[in-house]
Design a protein around this motif. Structure first.
Motif, short mmCIF file in Angstrom:
data_model
loop_
_atom_site.label_atom_id
_atom_site.label_comp_id
_atom_site.label_asym_id
_atom_site.label_seq_id
_atom_site.Cartn_x
_atom_site.Cartn_y
_atom_site.Cartn_z
N SER A 24 -6.34 1.76 -4.88
CA SER A 24 -4.89 1.73 -5.10
C SER A 24 -4.37 3.15 -5.17
CB SER A 24 -4.55 1.02 -6.41
OG SER A 24 -4.96 -0.32 -6.41
N THR A 38 -0.84 3.04 8.40
CA THR A 38 -1.86 2.42 7.57
C THR A 38 -3.21 2.45 8.28
OG1 THR A 38 -1.47 0.22 8.47
CG2 THR A 38 -0.18 0.84 6.53
N GLU A 42 -2.21 -3.14 3.49
CA GLU A 42 -1.57 -2.48 2.35
C GLU A 42 -0.47 -3.38 1.78
OE1 GLU A 42 1.14 1.52 2.02
OE2 GLU A 42 -0.69 1.62 3.22
N MET A 44 2.67 -2.88 -0.78
CA MET A 44 3.45 -1.86 -1.47
C MET A 44 4.43 -2.56 -2.41
SD MET A 44 5.58 1.25 0.23
CE MET A 44 5.12 2.84 -0.42
N GLU A 71 4.06 -6.33 2.62
CA GLU A 71 2.72 -6.11 3.13
C GLU A 71 2.77 -5.55 4.55
OE1 GLU A 71 -0.18 -9.21 2.56
OE2 GLU A 71 1.06 -10.10 0.98
N CYS A 90 0.62 1.04 -4.33
CA CYS A 90 0.03 0.51 -3.10
C CYS A 90 -1.38 0.03 -3.40
CB CYS A 90 -0.03 1.57 -2.01
SG CYS A 90 1.55 1.98 -1.30
N THR A 91 -1.68 -1.19 -3.01
CA THR A 91 -3.04 -1.71 -3.11
C THR A 91 -3.54 -1.95 -1.70
OG1 THR A 91 -2.18 -3.95 -3.39
CG2 THR A 91 -2.70 -2.74 -5.39
N TYR A 92 -4.84 -1.71 -1.51
CA TYR A 92 -5.43 -1.75 -0.18
C TYR A 92 -6.54 -2.79 -0.11
CZ TYR A 92 -3.08 2.74 -0.20
OH TYR A 92 -2.13 3.73 -0.32
#
Length: 93
Positions: A24, A38, A42, A44, A71, A90-92
């Motif tokens: 993240s 990207t 991702e 957001m 997303e 942001c998470t990935y």
């Protein structure tokens, strides 16, 4: 390990970290227009402030306020307009 990231001459800054759920970043951007790419999926989330986003393959812009997310798939580009200073997560995948 926490990593520090800086983009667009310092107008966007974030801290990267890893949890049990994956990688993240949490950051802040100054008011302005930005385009990001990207490398992985991702999500957001706006923490505070507002972002107006133009997502891939979409001509329309949409407003996202605090608590709202969008997303983006891997290997895509998207544009955002920050309305004042805006913080985000942001998470990935």
């Amino acid at each position: 390990m926490i990593s520090a990231n800086e983009y667009f001459n310092g107008t966007v800054k974030s801290l990267g970290y890893t949890t049990a759920n994956g990688k993240s970043t949490v950051g802040v951007m100054e008011e302005g227009d930005y385009e990001f790419g990207t490398s992985s999926h991702e999500t957001m989330t706006v923490i505070e402030g507002e972002l107006i986003a133009q997502l891939p393959n979409n001509a329309e812009w949409k407003l996202y306020k605090a608590g709202e997310s969008f997303e983006i798939e891997a290997n895509a580009r998207f544009k955002v307009k920050s309305v004042g200073q805006t913080s985000y997560l942001c998470t990935y995948k």
